[in-house]
Write a protein that holds these residues in place. Structure first.
Motif, mmCIF file in Angstrom:
data_model
loop_
_atom_site.group_PDB
_atom_site.id
_atom_site.type_symbol
_atom_site.label_atom_id
_atom_site.label_comp_id
_atom_site.label_asym_id
_atom_site.label_seq_id
_atom_site.Cartn_x
_atom_site.Cartn_y
_atom_site.Cartn_z
ATOM 1 N N LYS A 53 25.813 5.144 39.782
ATOM 2 C CA LYS A 53 24.980 6.305 40.112
ATOM 3 C C LYS A 53 25.409 7.553 39.348
ATOM 4 N N PHE A 54 26.658 7.586 38.932
ATOM 5 C CA PHE A 54 27.214 8.798 38.327
ATOM 6 C C PHE A 54 27.239 8.760 36.799
ATOM 7 N N ILE A 55 26.810 7.684 36.184
ATOM 8 C CA ILE A 55 26.897 7.552 34.731
ATOM 9 C C ILE A 55 26.141 8.649 33.978
ATOM 10 N N PRO A 56 24.883 8.960 34.302
ATOM 11 C CA PRO A 56 24.189 10.010 33.534
ATOM 12 C C PRO A 56 24.904 11.367 33.589
ATOM 13 N N GLY A 61 39.159 6.778 29.393
ATOM 14 C CA GLY A 61 39.750 7.285 30.623
ATOM 15 C C GLY A 61 38.803 7.175 31.800
ATOM 16 N N SER A 62 37.544 7.488 31.557
ATOM 17 C CA SER A 62 36.536 7.391 32.615
ATOM 18 C C SER A 62 36.380 5.948 33.085
ATOM 19 N N LEU A 63 36.392 5.034 32.150
ATOM 20 C CA LEU A 63 36.293 3.613 32.500
ATOM 21 C C LEU A 63 37.462 3.183 33.380
ATOM 22 N N ASP A 84 28.030 11.881 34.328
ATOM 23 C CA ASP A 84 29.341 11.711 33.711
ATOM 24 C C ASP A 84 29.241 11.808 32.193
ATOM 25 N N GLN A 85 28.207 11.224 31.612
ATOM 26 C CA GLN A 85 28.038 11.284 30.158
ATOM 27 C C GLN A 85 27.797 12.714 29.681
ATOM 28 N N MET A 86 27.024 13.460 30.438
ATOM 29 C CA MET A 86 26.785 14.869 30.089
ATOM 30 C C MET A 86 28.094 15.659 30.134
ATOM 31 N N LYS A 87 28.882 15.440 31.168
ATOM 32 C CA LYS A 87 30.164 16.141 31.288
ATOM 33 C C LYS A 87 31.119 15.747 30.175
ATOM 34 N N ILE A 88 31.127 14.486 29.802
ATOM 35 C CA ILE A 88 32.018 14.028 28.729
ATOM 36 C C ILE A 88 31.661 14.720 27.420
ATOM 37 N N LEU A 89 30.387 14.802 27.098
ATOM 38 C CA LEU A 89 29.969 15.481 25.863
ATOM 39 C C LEU A 89 30.322 16.965 25.892
ATOM 40 N N LEU A 90 30.142 17.595 27.035
ATOM 41 C CA LEU A 90 30.488 19.010 27.175
ATOM 42 C C LEU A 90 31.989 19.233 27.021
ATOM 43 N N VAL A 91 32.780 18.444 27.705
ATOM 44 C CA VAL A 91 34.234 18.584 27.633
ATOM 45 C C VAL A 91 34.741 18.297 26.223
ATOM 46 N N ALA A 92 34.206 17.278 25.562
ATOM 47 C CA ALA A 92 34.634 16.955 24.201
ATOM 48 C C ALA A 92 34.315 18.105 23.251
ATOM 49 N N ASP A 103 28.359 -3.814 45.070
ATOM 50 C CA ASP A 103 27.940 -2.667 45.887
ATOM 51 C C ASP A 103 28.823 -1.463 45.617
ATOM 52 N N ALA A 104 30.126 -1.702 45.525
ATOM 53 C CA ALA A 104 31.064 -0.605 45.243
ATOM 54 C C ALA A 104 30.799 -0.015 43.864
ATOM 55 N N ALA A 105 30.500 -0.864 42.883
ATOM 56 C CA ALA A 105 30.198 -0.373 41.536
ATOM 57 C C ALA A 105 28.936 0.466 41.541
ATOM 58 N N ASN A 106 27.942 0.040 42.286
ATOM 59 C CA ASN A 106 26.694 0.799 42.361
ATOM 60 C C ASN A 106 26.910 2.155 43.027
ATOM 61 N N ASP A 107 27.593 2.153 44.158
ATOM 62 C CA ASP A 107 27.777 3.392 44.914
ATOM 63 C C ASP A 107 28.886 4.282 44.369
ATOM 64 N N GLY A 108 29.878 3.688 43.710
ATOM 65 C CA GLY A 108 31.024 4.468 43.266
ATOM 66 C C GLY A 108 31.109 4.701 41.775
ATOM 67 N N TRP A 109 30.114 4.202 40.997
ATOM 68 C CA TRP A 109 30.199 4.366 39.551
ATOM 69 C C TRP A 109 28.829 4.511 38.905
#
Length: 101
Positions: free
Chosen positions: A71-74, A40-42, A76-84, A63-69
């Motif tokens: 930068k937020f991976i670390p 879903g995140s992807l 986002d991964q923490m939130k995904i593990l918490l939510v799961a 540029d859009a991938a860098n600024d809009g995705w």
């Protein structure tokens, strides 16, 4: 202006919710739940980044991938593990068989 730039993310939310719901019904384990949210995140970020690169004429997809995705991976991964984790605890509490008195 910021609302228009984030429209790709906003438009993707219903599709992301449907996709995560579909996947999480089929993959009932912790890893399956994490993968469901990852998928879903992807989708969310691909829609958002695509929109950003189209919305700003001089903004490349990289540029859009860098600024809009990227930068937020670390975070986002923490939130995904918490939510799961929270999701599985709640799901298991609802799936317990009732005790007969």
């Amino acid at each position: 202006m910021a609302t228009r730039a984030s429209s790709g993310y906003l438009l993707a939310f219903p599709f992301v919710a449907a996709l995560v719901g579909y996947c999480s019904e089929r993959w009932n384990t912790f890893i399956g739940t994490v993968l469901s949210i990852e998928v879903g995140s992807l989708l969310l970020f691909l829609c958002g980044v695509s929109w950003l690169s189209l919305y700003f004429a001089d903004y490349s997809f990289a540029d859009a991938a860098n600024d809009g995705w990227l930068k937020f991976i670390p975070a986002d991964q923490m939130k995904i593990l918490l939510v799961a984790s929270i999701y599985l605890v709640i799901r298991r509490s609802y799936n317990k068989p009732e005790k007969l008195s």
